[in-house]
Design a protein around this motif. Sequence first.
Motif, short mmCIF file in Angstrom:
data_model
loop_
_atom_site.label_atom_id
_atom_site.label_comp_id
_atom_site.label_asym_id
_atom_site.label_seq_id
_atom_site.Cartn_x
_atom_site.Cartn_y
_atom_site.Cartn_z
N TYR A 1 -3.09 -69.57 37.07
CA TYR A 1 -2.01 -69.49 38.07
C TYR A 1 -1.90 -70.87 38.70
O TYR A 1 -2.25 -71.08 39.88
CB TYR A 1 -2.29 -68.36 39.08
N GLN B 1 0.69 -74.26 37.73
CA GLN B 1 1.67 -74.82 36.80
C GLN B 1 1.14 -76.05 36.05
O GLN B 1 1.42 -76.26 34.88
CB GLN B 1 2.95 -75.16 37.56
N LYS C 1 -0.54 -75.76 32.54
CA LYS C 1 0.31 -75.14 31.53
C LYS C 1 -0.29 -75.23 30.12
O LYS C 1 -0.22 -74.30 29.34
CB LYS C 1 1.64 -75.89 31.57
N GLU D 1 -0.77 -68.06 28.95
CA GLU D 1 0.37 -68.76 29.56
C GLU D 1 0.10 -68.78 31.05
O GLU D 1 -0.62 -67.93 31.56
CB GLU D 1 1.65 -67.96 29.34
N THR E 1 3.10 -67.11 37.19
CA THR E 1 3.43 -65.72 37.07
C THR E 1 4.31 -65.45 35.83
O THR E 1 4.64 -64.28 35.58
CB THR E 1 4.18 -65.20 38.31
N ASN E 2 4.65 -66.49 35.08
CA ASN E 2 5.58 -66.30 33.96
C ASN E 2 5.14 -65.21 32.99
O ASN E 2 5.95 -64.39 32.56
CB ASN E 2 5.77 -67.61 33.18
N GLY E 3 3.84 -65.22 32.66
CA GLY E 3 3.32 -64.24 31.72
C GLY E 3 3.56 -62.80 32.19
O GLY E 3 3.74 -61.89 31.38
N GLN E 4 3.54 -62.62 33.51
CA GLN E 4 3.73 -61.27 34.05
C GLN E 4 5.05 -60.66 33.61
O GLN E 4 5.19 -59.46 33.53
CB GLN E 4 3.68 -61.30 35.58
N HIS E 5 6.03 -61.55 33.41
CA HIS E 5 7.37 -61.07 33.06
C HIS E 5 7.61 -61.11 31.56
O HIS E 5 8.76 -61.06 31.12
CB HIS E 5 8.42 -61.88 33.82
N SER E 6 6.53 -61.31 30.78
CA SER E 6 6.71 -61.23 29.33
C SER E 6 5.65 -60.35 28.70
O SER E 6 5.90 -59.20 28.39
CB SER E 6 6.78 -62.62 28.70
#
Length: 531
Positions: A326, A328, A331, A367, A370-375
């Motif tokens: 968590y 950026q 990455k 990843e 929080t991006n992974g949370q939405h994929s």
Amino acid sequence: MALAQHYQKLKDVHLRQLFAEDPARGERFTVEAAGLYLDYSKNRITDETLTLLQQLARECGVKERIDAMFRGDKINVSENRAVLHVALRAPRGACIMHDGRNVVPDVHAVLDKMADFSARVRGGEWKGHTGKRIRNVINIGIGGSDLGPVMAYGALRYYSDRAMTVRFVSNVDGTDFAEAVRDLDAGETLFIVSSKTFTTLETMSNAHTARSWLLAALKDESAIAKHFVAVSTNAPEVAQFGIDTANMFEFWDWVGGRYSMDSAIGLSTMLAIGPDNFRAMLDGFHAMDEHFRSAPLERNLPVLMGLLGVWYSDFFGAQTVAILPYEQYLKRFPAYLQQLTMESNGKHVTIDGVRVDYDTGPIYWGEPGTNGQHSFYQLIHQGTRFIPCDFIAFSRALNPVGRHHDILLANVFAQTEALAFGKTAAEVKAEGTPDWLVPHRLFEGNRPSNTLLLDTLTPAALGKLVALYEHSVFTQGTIWQIDSFDQWGVELGKALAQKIIPQLDGSSEPKLEHDSSTNALIRRYRKTKEP
Ligand code: F6P
């Protein structure tokens, strides 16, 4: 075996029950070392599990292997090499012997040379062939000669000199090179050709292309000396390429490619963040090395994390591990860890060459949150696979913006809580959910995770984090009795590619003696490729 019996007892026990039985578990199952705080309470373990895992570590000689590594023994058996990346970050006065020689002064001589060069480039004293100062640095390398520098540059971007453009070319796909240089002035560009062997096909192809690109712009062979430096263990090949070995930064065969980001392979990192920050990163590595070497197994962070990985791979049958930073700036950390973990522990025979009858290294992927949370998190929460997760977070933001950091960290804590405890049918029903919808909204929970909480992403913190994973990979390799430091599995593909390259060229059809699939693919490519 005691662990197998213990697994039978524990496999159906829910984390909800473990936390209910021991309300202090969340504080008890934690360890802090070198400023890294690991909460491992949300793992499917009890005190007995830990005792048995530590017993396994003792039986497999983890302590002895750690000592052997630091002592410079040739623990990379299949290549007959010592494994001394810990020497790369040893303080100046330390003594680490290799073949009867203290290598620490050699390490510091190269670090000093790197620091001097970096200061001259960053200060504008080192000029390009046409007298312009260097503003662009391109590292050409692949695998360990790329992923570490890419990850470190991304991770430490906050500390980097923003007047400088740093890019990385690794893929032999010409697009990688073309896109890296398309907007650059050759007169302001420095190439670092990074290759331990200086024979890697991708790197040498890119280096030759870079040479042609530079000469097309500057039209003078003598420009090479000002625009190319090399990082390698292979001085004759460097000279052969046309780079003055005075502009070569050395490292040694006792540094594995994937363990080399803090050797001269980190030159691009040093150019970006400066020598002082680079040395702070090395100090971070060293702090974790010391912890690994001296802490008892029960409080040893890399040993603990390594053992938990073994527990899930070999008893729960976990095929993968998710790395979820968590942050950026981290990455590329999962991509870096893929080589570190999978090239190290993707082995099917023991050190003695016997086929293993247990699973070795799992697949690492991930990843940033929080991006992974939405994929892909959906699958971790409700899919049929068992995926242990490592969450990595920092208490302080480098770029504090409004409430962003609280929101980010709330998500870390929420995810680990949801994974561990889930939501029962009764809880879902109590929310007024109709019966038919309950199974869809139910969270089984009992999905394990580690949470690593650090203060701030500093160069030292990055060093500690990387060393933590390096040593936990080594711990696992020791339990699995494999050679974590060779990589024979990459050779066959390399050799076959060398054979195929000439078969793709020329007007008359070559005699193809591969299997029918490979032959047909080659023929089709020959027919359809650009004339
Ligand atoms: O092919 C795998 C590998 O050997 C890695 O282990 C290594 O990091 C990479 O290739 C690059 O090798 P070199 O630094 O010698 O170019």
